[in-house]
Write a protein that holds these residues in place. Structure first.
Motif, PDB file in Angstrom:
ATOM      1  N   ALA A  32       0.634  -1.151   0.258  1.00  0.00           N
ATOM      2  CA  ALA A  32      -0.075  -0.076   0.040  1.00  0.00           C
ATOM      3  C   ALA A  32       0.883   1.218  -0.093  1.00  0.00           C
ATOM      4  N   CYS A  33       0.417   2.217  -0.613  1.00  0.00           N
ATOM      5  CA  CYS A  33       1.054   3.272  -0.727  1.00  0.00           C
ATOM      6  C   CYS A  33       0.802   4.365   0.733  1.00  0.00           C
ATOM      7  N   MET A  34       1.782   4.809   1.050  1.00  0.00           N
ATOM      8  CA  MET A  34       1.763   5.270   2.578  1.00  0.00           C
ATOM      9  C   MET A  34       1.126   6.723   2.461  1.00  0.00           C
ATOM     10  N   VAL A  35       0.972   7.280   1.076  1.00  0.00           N
ATOM     11  CA  VAL A  35       0.628   8.527   1.097  1.00  0.00           C
ATOM     12  C   VAL A  35      -1.067   8.522   0.896  1.00  0.00           C
ATOM     13  N   CYS A  36      -1.400   7.635  -0.132  1.00  0.00           N
ATOM     14  CA  CYS A  36      -3.019   7.576  -0.513  1.00  0.00           C
ATOM     15  C   CYS A  36      -3.510   6.611  -0.336  1.00  0.00           C
ATOM     16  N   SER A  37      -2.908   5.287   0.042  1.00  0.00           N
ATOM     17  CA  SER A  37      -3.367   4.179   0.642  1.00  0.00           C
ATOM     18  C   SER A  37      -3.647   3.324  -0.630  1.00  0.00           C
TER      19      SER A  37
ATOM     20  N   LEU B 235      11.445  11.106  -1.800  1.00  0.00           N
ATOM     21  CA  LEU B 235      10.672  10.906  -0.598  1.00  0.00           C
ATOM     22  C   LEU B 235      11.511  10.014   0.304  1.00  0.00           C
ATOM     23  N   ASN B 236      11.698  10.487   1.569  1.00  0.00           N
ATOM     24  CA  ASN B 236      12.756   9.748   2.466  1.00  0.00           C
ATOM     25  C   ASN B 236      11.834   8.650   3.010  1.00  0.00           C
ATOM     26  N   ILE B 237      11.473   7.701   2.042  1.00  0.00           N
ATOM     27  CA  ILE B 237      10.908   6.528   2.700  1.00  0.00           C
ATOM     28  C   ILE B 237      11.864   5.172   2.409  1.00  0.00           C
ATOM     29  N   GLN B 238      11.872   4.530   3.297  1.00  0.00           N
ATOM     30  CA  GLN B 238      12.615   3.270   2.897  1.00  0.00           C
ATOM     31  C   GLN B 238      11.677   2.151   2.788  1.00  0.00           C
ATOM     32  N   LEU B 239      11.952   1.523   1.435  1.00  0.00           N
ATOM     33  CA  LEU B 239      11.027   0.375   0.962  1.00  0.00           C
ATOM     34  C   LEU B 239      11.788  -0.892   1.060  1.00  0.00           C
ATOM     35  N   GLY B 240      13.205  -1.019   1.211  1.00  0.00           N
ATOM     36  CA  GLY B 240      13.696  -2.415   1.020  1.00  0.00           C
ATOM     37  C   GLY B 240      13.740  -2.443  -0.301  1.00  0.00           C
ATOM     38  N   ASN B 241      14.260  -4.026  -0.431  1.00  0.00           N
ATOM     39  CA  ASN B 241      14.403  -4.789  -1.578  1.00  0.00           C
ATOM     40  C   ASN B 241      13.310  -5.423  -2.108  1.00  0.00           C
ATOM     41  N   GLY B 242      13.319  -5.740  -3.396  1.00  0.00           N
ATOM     42  CA  GLY B 242      12.014  -6.585  -4.023  1.00  0.00           C
ATOM     43  C   GLY B 242      11.243  -5.987  -5.011  1.00  0.00           C
ATOM     44  N   SER B 243      10.282  -6.680  -5.565  1.00  0.00           N
ATOM     45  CA  SER B 243       9.524  -6.226  -6.743  1.00  0.00           C
ATOM     46  C   SER B 243       8.018  -6.837  -6.360  1.00  0.00           C
TER      47      SER B 243
ATOM     48  N   LEU C  79       4.868   6.416  -5.943  1.00  0.00           N
ATOM     49  CA  LEU C  79       5.240   7.325  -5.192  1.00  0.00           C
ATOM     50  C   LEU C  79       5.811   8.820  -5.629  1.00  0.00           C
ATOM     51  N   ARG C  80       6.494   8.570  -6.775  1.00  0.00           N
ATOM     52  CA  ARG C  80       6.773   9.752  -7.647  1.00  0.00           C
ATOM     53  C   ARG C  80       5.836  10.623  -8.258  1.00  0.00           C
ATOM     54  N   THR C  81       4.469  10.004  -8.267  1.00  0.00           N
ATOM     55  CA  THR C  81       3.517  10.958  -8.347  1.00  0.00           C
ATOM     56  C   THR C  81       2.972  11.938  -7.390  1.00  0.00           C
ATOM     57  N   HIS C  82       3.551  11.534  -6.043  1.00  0.00           N
ATOM     58  CA  HIS C  82       3.260  12.443  -4.970  1.00  0.00           C
ATOM     59  C   HIS C  82       4.393  13.231  -4.808  1.00  0.00           C
TER      60      HIS C  82
END
Length: 431
Positions: free
Chosen positions: A396-401, A423-431, A414-417
């Protein structure tokens, strides 16, 4: 005139009793077996010993008709029927059927180990233990099986071994009906139900169900690794680990699955593998009821609830929930890539990455979608693919869910926000 021993002062009832007793000091053994030349300090001991050669067992139990070479052994055996335990520990009040068992037990309180190995100076609480230990130096295995001719250091091991052929498990748990081939295994198992952990570490106070587990644990404090590989000199804390390691040199995989015939180096690996066929997940989380096929996976999962990360990197102090994760992390500092492809010599940090890579050479795709039968070389790829069927969007997106099926899609979204700002959010690895 008294019959006191001039060496230790022990009182004896007769002159003949004193004569016999003195031999414990002199080591004299005047009575010799004419069959095997073994010597004894008493004529009665020789008489009992000769029955081993003749097969004579003149003392019979009136309850179960089991026969014995010595009357003393019959008396001890009868207590298994009566439940009589006449020998009581004055420290903890534990009771025993035999005086020798009480004497050995008392040493767990005193720490006394009077029997010392003349080869390596290791000390033991019981004479029988040192006799068995000495055979590890001499290589002597005097007890031979009649079915497969396998030889053993101890007579007890030989007695239990035939059950591996017959499958006999005569000792049953009265709580869960699980059966065991050895009484000692049942005794240890019962502690799972009672919660009893009688063996405590004197360093960190951790408690254990079995004394053997305590001995192994103590090596985590001492760093002792007494089991050394004769091929590569790698050392191990446990004999079982060394035996399993030796198979990496010999290629021996003695444990074979009955379903798919896959072979394994260790019996534990086979047991875990069988659960992939049965779907058995015997380890359940008490917090969220999630089930696991392996106890290690269960332990690691519990840390997601507790937040416990007991494994710390000595280089950067990063902490981990699993020891294996720490070992892999350390390679990022050392640059070590111990797993090498035998086809193209490419090296990897993790064994799992090498296994996946090898499939690029073999073309193997062992992960099969149960919906559309599409095949994948990696389990992770199959999991991602299954979301196209289930519609599951766990990220889930932490900005708009807004939700997504892959972590990478969240990162892109997230780039659309941020409109180009990071944006200083750590998402980790993976896809």
């Amino acid at each position: 005139m008294g019959h006191d021993c001039p060496v230790c002062g022990k009182k004896n009832e007769s002159a003949s009793g004193l004569t016999v007793h003195l031999r414990t000091h002199t080591g004299e053994k005047p009575f010799e077996c004419k069959v095997c030349n073994k010597k004894f300090s008493q004529r009665s001991k020789l008489k009992s010993h000769l029955r081993i050669h003749t097969g004579e067992k003149p003392f019979e139990c009136m309850v179960c008709n089991k026969k014995f070479i010595e009357s003393g052994n019959l008396r001890k055996h009868l207590r298994t029927h009566t439940g009589d335990k006449p020998f009581e520990c004055t420290v903890c009040n534990k009771k025993f059927t035999q005086g020798g068992h009480l004497r050995a037990h008392l040493r767990t309180h005193t720490g006394d180990k009077p029997f010392e190995c003349t080869v390596c100076n290791k000390k033991f609480t019981q004479g029988g233990h040192i006799r068995a230990h000495l055979r590890t130096h001499t290589g002597d295995k005097p007890f031979e099986g009649t079915v497969c001719n396998k030889k053993f250091i101890q007579s007890g091991d030989l007695r239990m071994h035939p059950r591996t052929h017959t499958g006999d498990k005569p000792f049953e748990c009265t709580v869960c009906n699980k059966k065991f081939s050895q009484r000692s295994k049942l005794k240890s198992h019962l502690r799972i139900h009672t919660g009893e952990k009688p063996f405590e570490c004197m360093v960190c106070n951790k408690k254990f169900i079995e004394s053997g587990n305590l001995r192994k644990h103590l090596r985590t404090h001492t760093g002792d690794k007494p089991f050394e590989c004769t091929v590569c000199n790698k050392k191990f804390t446990q004999g079982g680990h060394l035996r399993a390691h030796l198979r990496t040199h010999t290629g021996d995989k003695p444990f074979e699955g009955t379903v798919c015939n896959k072979k394994f180096i260790q019996s534990g690996d086979l047991r875990m593998h069988l659960r992939t066929h049965t779907g058995d997940k015997p380890f359940e989380c008490t917090v969220c009821n999630k089930k696991f096929s392996q106890v290690g996976g269960h332990r690691k999962h519990l840390r997601t609830h507790t937040g416990d990360k007991p494994f710390e990197c000595t280089v950067c102090n990063k902490k981990f929930t699993a020891s294996g994760s720490l070992r892999m992390h350390l390679r990022t500092h050392t640059g070590d890539k111990p797993f090498e492809c035998t086809v193209c010599n490419k090296r990897f940090l993790h064994g799992g990455n090498l296994r996946v890579h090898l499939r690029t050479h073999t073309g193997e795709k062992p992960f099969d979608c149960t919906v559309c039968n599409k095949k994948f070389s990696e389990g992770g790829s199959l999991r991602k693919h299954l979301r196209t069927h289930t519609g599951d969007k766990p990220f889930a997106c932490m900005v708009c869910s807004k939700r997504f099926s892959r972590r990478f899609y969240v990162k892109r979204h997230l780039r659309t926000h941020t409109e180009g700002n990071e944006l200083n959010i750590q998402l980790g690895n993976g896809s």
